[in-house]
Design an enzyme around this catalytic site. Structure first.
Site, PDB file in Angstrom:
ATOM      1  N   ASN A  14      49.054  23.193  10.905  1.00 26.88           N
ATOM      2  CA  ASN A  14      49.727  23.549   9.653  1.00 26.88           C
ATOM      3  C   ASN A  14      51.219  23.596   9.935  1.00 26.88           C
ATOM      4  O   ASN A  14      51.712  24.538  10.549  1.00 26.88           O
ATOM      5  CB  ASN A  14      49.221  24.914   9.171  1.00 26.88           C
ATOM      6  CG  ASN A  14      49.982  25.403   7.946  1.00 26.88           C
ATOM      7  OD1 ASN A  14      50.735  24.645   7.326  1.00 26.88           O
ATOM      8  ND2 ASN A  14      49.793  26.669   7.597  1.00 26.88           N
ATOM      9  N   LYS A  16      53.591  23.965   7.882  1.00 27.00           N
ATOM     10  CA  LYS A  16      54.349  24.829   6.959  1.00 27.00           C
ATOM     11  C   LYS A  16      55.570  24.045   6.449  1.00 27.00           C
ATOM     12  O   LYS A  16      55.472  22.832   6.278  1.00 27.00           O
ATOM     13  CB  LYS A  16      54.706  26.158   7.631  1.00 27.00           C
ATOM     14  CG  LYS A  16      53.456  26.809   8.249  1.00 27.00           C
ATOM     15  CD  LYS A  16      53.649  28.213   8.723  1.00 27.00           C
ATOM     16  CE  LYS A  16      52.318  28.728   9.305  1.00 27.00           C
ATOM     17  NZ  LYS A  16      52.387  30.119   9.698  1.00 27.00           N
ATOM     18  N   HIS A 106      46.402  30.415   2.055  1.00 21.90           N
ATOM     19  CA  HIS A 106      47.121  30.863   3.262  1.00 21.90           C
ATOM     20  C   HIS A 106      47.813  32.196   2.960  1.00 21.90           C
ATOM     21  O   HIS A 106      48.295  32.417   1.849  1.00 21.90           O
ATOM     22  CB  HIS A 106      48.142  29.807   3.695  1.00 21.90           C
ATOM     23  CG  HIS A 106      48.680  30.075   5.058  1.00 21.90           C
ATOM     24  ND1 HIS A 106      49.661  31.007   5.292  1.00 21.90           N
ATOM     25  CD2 HIS A 106      48.346  29.569   6.268  1.00 21.90           C
ATOM     26  CE1 HIS A 106      49.900  31.064   6.596  1.00 21.90           C
ATOM     27  NE2 HIS A 106      49.118  30.193   7.208  1.00 21.90           N
ATOM     28  N   GLU A 108      50.622  33.224   3.609  1.00 14.57           N
ATOM     29  CA  GLU A 108      52.013  33.093   3.124  1.00 14.57           C
ATOM     30  C   GLU A 108      52.036  32.799   1.628  1.00 14.57           C
ATOM     31  O   GLU A 108      52.951  33.222   0.922  1.00 14.57           O
ATOM     32  CB  GLU A 108      52.742  32.016   3.946  1.00 14.57           C
ATOM     33  CG  GLU A 108      53.029  32.544   5.352  1.00 14.57           C
ATOM     34  CD  GLU A 108      53.059  31.499   6.444  1.00 14.57           C
ATOM     35  OE1 GLU A 108      53.177  30.296   6.147  1.00 14.57           O
ATOM     36  OE2 GLU A 108      52.948  31.897   7.622  1.00 14.57           O
ATOM     37  N   GLU A 176      42.583  34.016   9.762  1.00 18.32           N
ATOM     38  CA  GLU A 176      43.948  34.182  10.265  1.00 18.32           C
ATOM     39  C   GLU A 176      44.413  35.610  10.020  1.00 18.32           C
ATOM     40  O   GLU A 176      44.886  35.930   8.918  1.00 18.32           O
ATOM     41  CB  GLU A 176      44.898  33.219   9.547  1.00 18.32           C
ATOM     42  CG  GLU A 176      44.585  31.763   9.775  1.00 18.32           C
ATOM     43  CD  GLU A 176      45.828  30.891   9.605  1.00 18.32           C
ATOM     44  OE1 GLU A 176      46.111  30.136  10.533  1.00 18.32           O
ATOM     45  OE2 GLU A 176      46.500  30.982   8.571  1.00 18.32           O
ATOM     46  N   GLY A 182      52.489  33.925  13.755  1.00 23.55           N
ATOM     47  CA  GLY A 182      53.902  33.808  14.130  1.00 23.55           C
ATOM     48  C   GLY A 182      54.425  34.974  14.941  1.00 23.55           C
ATOM     49  O   GLY A 182      55.634  35.089  15.150  1.00 23.55           O
ATOM     50  N   SER A 222      49.042  32.607  16.306  1.00 26.20           N
ATOM     51  CA  SER A 222      49.615  32.538  17.659  1.00 26.20           C
ATOM     52  C   SER A 222      48.717  31.804  18.655  1.00 26.20           C
ATOM     53  O   SER A 222      48.645  32.180  19.828  1.00 26.20           O
ATOM     54  CB  SER A 222      49.979  33.941  18.156  1.00 26.20           C
ATOM     55  OG  SER A 222      50.989  34.505  17.321  1.00 26.20           O
TER      56      SER A 222
HETATM   57  P1  13P Z   1      51.179  30.462  14.145  1.00 29.04           P
HETATM   58  O1  13P Z   1      50.287  29.558  14.959  1.00 29.04           O
HETATM   59  O2  13P Z   1      52.612  30.038  14.145  1.00 29.04           O
HETATM   60  O3  13P Z   1      50.960  31.896  14.468  1.00 29.04           O
HETATM   61  O4  13P Z   1      50.732  30.268  12.606  1.00 29.04           O
HETATM   62  C1  13P Z   1      49.390  30.331  12.274  1.00 29.04           C
HETATM   63  C2  13P Z   1      49.218  29.885  10.877  1.00 29.04           C
HETATM   64  O5  13P Z   1      49.658  30.539   9.951  1.00 29.04           O
HETATM   65  C3  13P Z   1      48.519  28.611  10.653  1.00 29.04           C
HETATM   66  O6  13P Z   1      48.173  28.458   9.326  1.00 29.04           O
END
Ligand code: 13P
Length: 264
Positions: A14, A16, A106, A108, A176, A182, A222
Site C-alpha cells: 500500500n 498510500k 483503511h 487512515e 492492521e 507507521g 510496521s
Molecule cells: P506501515 O507498514 O508503514 O506501518 O503501514 C501499514 C499500512 O497502513 C498498510 O496499509
C-alpha cells in the site's frame, strides 16, 4: 467437514500518497528486476501493488506490456457506480484498468475521512459488484486495545463489512492495528495470530467453512524484511499489507521473498 485449502500467501504494497506515475513505473520495473535477479518463484507468492489513482493507468500499461506478474490494486473506491460524486472513483472505472483488488476501510480513511463501518460495508458491496476483490481493513487503536483488548473492535468492524456478502465471494481481510501503523512497533507474531484466528472465526460465522478456509487474512503494521518471517509462520496469517517498507525496492523484494528466510 471443514474444507482444507492451501492459501497462496499475498504480499501487498500500500503506497498510500507516495510515488507519482513516473516514479511508480520506475519502481515496478526495479522491483520486478530485483525479484528476477534473485530467481524468485513468482507462483509461490502473490504480489500486489496499490498505487495512487493517478498512477494506475501507467502501472497497468507497464505490467501488461512486460508481463509482470503483479496484481494491480487501488486504495479506495466509491460506494456509487457513477454520477454527481465529485472526486470519487467508481469500481467500474477501476475494473476497466484491470485493477483486481481494492483496499477498503483503511484506518487512515476511517480516521481522516470519517468512514463508518456502514460506508465500508457499502464499498465492499460496490467492489464485489464490479468484480474487484475487496481488501477489507480492520484494526483497533491504542485506546481500543487498552479498553477492549485487541479483537473486539476489528471483529465488530469485520462483522459489519461482511453483512450481506455472498458466501462464494472472494475477499481478503487485513488486520492492521492502528497503533502499529507507521510506528515501527509491529504487533508480536502471537498477537497477530490471535486476532487473525478470531477474524477467521468471523468469516466462518458470516460466510461459512469454505470461505473461512480459503480467505486470506493479512497482517499489516510496521512489517519489514526483518519481521515478516515471524508473521508468516503463524497459521492464520496469510500475508502482509505493507506500507512504508513497500516503497523501498530491496526491502519490499526481501519481504516478498520471506520463504527464503522463514525456514520453509
Ligand atoms: P506501515 O507498514 O508503514 O506501518 O503501514 C501499514 C499500512 O497502513 C498498510 O496499509
Amino acid at each position: 467437514m471443514v474444507a482444507v485449502t492451501t492459501r497462496t500467501p499475498l504480499i501487498a504494497g500500500n503506497w498510500k500518497m507516495n510515488l507519482d506515475h513516473l516514479q511508480a513505473v520506475a519502481f515496478v520495473q526495479k522491483l520486478h528486476w530485483a525479484l528476477k535477479d534473485a530467481k524468485h518463484e513468482f507462483d509461490a507468492v502473490d504480489v500486489s501493488v496499490f498505487p495512487p489513482f493517478t498512477d494506475i493507468r501507467s502501472v497497468q500499461t507497464l505490467i501488461d506490456a512486460d508481463k509482470i506478474p503483479f496484481g494491480l490494486g487501488a486504495q479506495d473506491l466509491s460506494a456509487h457506480d457513477s454520477g454527481a460524486y465529485t472526486g470519487e472513483i467508481s469500481g467500474a472505472f477501476l475494473k476497466r484498468l484491470d485493477v483486481a483488488q481494492v483496499i477498503i476501510g483503511h484506518s487512515e480513511r476511517r480516521e481522516y475521512h470519517s468512514e463508518s463501518d456502514e460506508l465500508v460495508a457499502a464499498k465492499v458491496k460496490a467492489a464485489l459488484k464490479h468484480g474487484l476483490v475487496p481488501v477489507v481493513c480492520v484494526g483497533e487503536t491504542a485506546e481500543d486495545l487498552e479498553k477492549h483488548g485487541a479483537s473486539a473492535v476489528p471483529v465488530g468492524q469485520l462483522e459489519v463489512a461482511l453483512d450481506g456478502v455472498a458466501s462464494t465471494a472472494e475477499i481478503v481481510v487485513a488486520y492492521e492495528p492502528v497503533w502499529a501503523i507507521g510506528s515501527g512497533q509491529a504487533a508480536t507474531p502471537d498477537q497477530a495470530q490471535e486476532v487473525c484466528a478470531t477474524l477467521r472465526d468471523v468469516v466462518r460465522a458470516k460466510l461459512g467453512d469454505d470461505a473461512a478456509a480459503r480467505t486470506r487474512i493479512l497482517y499489516g503494521g510496521s512489517v519489514k524484511a526483518a519481521n515478516i518471517a515471524s508473521f508468516m509462520r503463524q497459521p492464520d496469517v496469510d500475508g502482509a499489507l505493507v506500507g512504508g517498507a513497500s516503497l523501498l525496492v530491496d526491502e519490499f523484494a526481501a519481504i516478498i521473498r520471506f520463504q527464503k528466510h522463514v525456514g520453509v
